[in-house]
Design a protein around this motif. Structure first.
Motif, short mmCIF file in Angstrom:
data_model
loop_
_atom_site.label_atom_id
_atom_site.label_comp_id
_atom_site.label_asym_id
_atom_site.label_seq_id
_atom_site.Cartn_x
_atom_site.Cartn_y
_atom_site.Cartn_z
N ALA A 1 0.82 -1.22 0.00
CA ALA A 1 0.00 0.00 0.00
C ALA A 1 0.85 1.27 0.00
O ALA A 1 0.35 2.35 -0.30
CB ALA A 1 -0.93 0.00 1.22
N LEU A 2 2.15 1.15 0.32
CA LEU A 2 3.04 2.31 0.26
C LEU A 2 3.36 2.72 -1.17
O LEU A 2 3.75 3.86 -1.42
CB LEU A 2 4.35 2.00 1.00
CG LEU A 2 4.24 1.75 2.51
CD1 LEU A 2 5.59 1.29 3.04
CD2 LEU A 2 3.77 3.01 3.23
N GLY A 3 3.23 1.76 -2.12
CA GLY A 3 3.58 2.02 -3.50
C GLY A 3 4.64 1.03 -3.97
O GLY A 3 5.40 0.49 -3.16
N GLU A 4 4.66 0.76 -5.28
CA GLU A 4 5.57 -0.26 -5.80
C GLU A 4 7.03 0.12 -5.61
O GLU A 4 7.86 -0.72 -5.25
CB GLU A 4 5.26 -0.50 -7.28
CG GLU A 4 3.89 -1.14 -7.51
CD GLU A 4 3.71 -1.59 -8.94
OE1 GLU A 4 4.68 -1.51 -9.72
OE2 GLU A 4 2.60 -2.03 -9.28
N GLU A 5 7.38 1.37 -5.85
CA GLU A 5 8.77 1.79 -5.71
C GLU A 5 9.24 1.65 -4.26
O GLU A 5 10.35 1.17 -3.99
CB GLU A 5 8.94 3.24 -6.18
CG GLU A 5 8.65 3.44 -7.67
CD GLU A 5 9.58 2.59 -8.54
OE1 GLU A 5 10.75 2.43 -8.16
OE2 GLU A 5 9.12 2.10 -9.58
N GLU A 6 8.40 2.07 -3.33
CA GLU A 6 8.76 1.97 -1.91
C GLU A 6 8.87 0.51 -1.48
O GLU A 6 9.77 0.15 -0.70
CB GLU A 6 7.71 2.68 -1.05
CG GLU A 6 7.73 4.19 -1.16
CD GLU A 6 7.04 4.70 -2.41
OE1 GLU A 6 6.55 3.86 -3.20
OE2 GLU A 6 7.00 5.92 -2.62
N ALA A 7 7.96 -0.36 -2.01
CA ALA A 7 8.01 -1.78 -1.66
C ALA A 7 9.29 -2.43 -2.19
O ALA A 7 9.93 -3.24 -1.51
CB ALA A 7 6.78 -2.49 -2.21
N LYS A 8 9.68 -2.07 -3.43
CA LYS A 8 10.92 -2.61 -3.98
C LYS A 8 12.13 -2.12 -3.20
O LYS A 8 13.12 -2.84 -3.03
CB LYS A 8 11.04 -2.21 -5.45
CG LYS A 8 10.06 -2.93 -6.37
CD LYS A 8 10.19 -2.42 -7.80
CE LYS A 8 9.18 -3.12 -8.71
NZ LYS A 8 9.19 -2.55 -10.09
N ALA A 9 12.06 -0.90 -2.70
CA ALA A 9 13.18 -0.32 -1.97
C ALA A 9 13.46 -1.07 -0.66
O ALA A 9 14.61 -1.09 -0.19
CB ALA A 9 12.89 1.15 -1.67
N VAL A 10 12.45 -1.69 -0.08
CA VAL A 10 12.66 -2.45 1.16
C VAL A 10 12.88 -3.94 0.88
O VAL A 10 12.87 -4.76 1.81
CB VAL A 10 11.47 -2.28 2.13
CG1 VAL A 10 11.32 -0.82 2.53
CG2 VAL A 10 10.17 -2.79 1.50
N GLY A 11 13.06 -4.30 -0.40
CA GLY A 11 13.41 -5.68 -0.74
C GLY A 11 12.25 -6.60 -1.04
O GLY A 11 12.45 -7.82 -1.16
#
Length: 355
Positions: free
Chosen positions: A241-251
């Motif tokens: 729910a944070l967004g795809e870019e943010e989710a990818k950033a946390v692995g």
């Protein structure tokens, strides 16, 4: 949280002050989790057959305890073969559609989507119409389930390009799939007889009046599997729910978990729609009521969607079969309740946002 130094009488305080809102939300959280229990017992008291609550309680006591009570055999049929499966089926469908709605809204980061966004309802309606009017050998539930999953599969395959599935492409492919199956449904309605058209229309409005144990037992394992998977992974919805870019950033493997959640939510919703018909806007109403009360944390929203969604649809079904002189399809009531709610969200939510 405050730790006041002294009380009014001058003695030191031994425990911290708990804000009223925190205490209220905790009690409400427990109450919403336990709500299906009183709603179930309230719902089985309602019905067209003249069976008073004291008589019903005596029958239940004689059935499950050593209490002895003599009663007509028709009471067993009314309670255990009509009311029990109907209430349980309503609860199961409510839990499945509400959980699917909360899941899709978390994945797409859009508060206006529901389990039907990927063409599920149109596919299920076409499958049911096909079995009613063209292939009577195919059970209605099986036809609705197969074509609802087929519609979801088409939407997902069309949206997937280059190993990626963007949210916009997924929603647009769902619109295309819905339009195609709606056109196929229209062809069946134009070419079949009036009685079959009447059955198709009644099914598409939600049909809990045909509930029986076979329907419940056939669909319950699929609903349980879908809801259980979402429940176990519910904290990952907060990351998505944070967004795809943010989710990818946390692995996080975004594509993998997006596919898992879509499959699980679609499985639960398809199994529910196959046995209960199309119950509109339930997956929109319940998650938003819960978010307004408890906030956006999916660790709370998912279990509450299961319990509150179950209780909500059972109560709506109580109204549908008891408030009027005749029974009306439950989907009509949920749509009448959901339409103004949808308008309210549309007015108060920024376009495409989760803000």
């Amino acid at each position: 949280m405050k730790f006041p130094e002294k009380e009014k009488n001058g003695y030191p305080v031994c425990r911290p002050e708990i804000p009223f809102c925190l205490e209220w939300r905790s009690l409400a959280f427990i109450g919403f989790l336990l709500l299906p229990v009183p709603v179930f017992f309230f719902s089985i008291f309602l019905g067209t057959y003249p069976l008073s609550p004291p008589e019903l309680l005596r029958v239940l006591l004689s059935h499950f305890t050593a209490y002895e009570y003599s009663y007509p055999s028709v009471y067993d049929t009314v309670i255990f073969n009509i009311r029990f499966p109907r209430v349980l089926l309503a609860m199961m469908a409510g839990a499945a559609l509400s959980t699917s709605g909360a899941t899709f809204q978390g994945i797409f980061r859009n508060p206006l989507v529901s389990p039907y966004i990927l063409g599920l309802s149109s596919g299920a309606a076409f499958g049911a119409a096909l079995s009613i009017a063209v292939i009577p050998e195919l059970p209605v539930q099986a036809g609705a389930f197969i074509f609802s999953l087929a519609a979801l599969g088409f939407s997902y395959v069309m949206a997937r390009t280059g190993g990626q599935t963007s949210t916009v492409a997924l929603v647009l492919s769902g619109v295309i799939t819905s339009s195609v199956f709606a056109a196929l449904l229209s062809i069946i309605q134009f070419t079949t007889d009036e009685k079959a058209v009447q059955s198709i229309v009644y099914w598409t409005l939600g049909c809990l009046h045909t509930s029986h144990w076979t329907k419940f037992l056939d669909s319950f394992p699929l609903v349980l599997a879908g809801c259980l998977l979402i429940y176990l992974l519910r904290w990952k919805l907060n990351v998505l729910a944070l967004g795809e870019e943010e989710a990818k950033a946390v692995g996080m493997n975004v594509e993998l978990y997006k596919a898992i959640f879509i499959i699980a939510a679609s499985l639960a919703a398809s199994a529910a729609v196959a046995v209960a018909g199309i119950i509109g806007l339930l997956g929109l109403i319940v998650p938003h009521i819960l978010r307004m009360i408890f906030g956006p944390d999916h660790r709370k929203i998912i279990p509450l969607s299961i319990t509150f969604g179950a209780a909500f649809l059972a109560l709506v079904d109580d109204v549908a079969r008891s408030a009027f002189g005749f029974e009306i399809p439950v989907g009509i009531i949920t749509t009448l309740l959901g339409a103004p709610f949808f308008l309210y969200l549309l007015r108060t939510t920024k376009i495409g946002g989760w803000e």
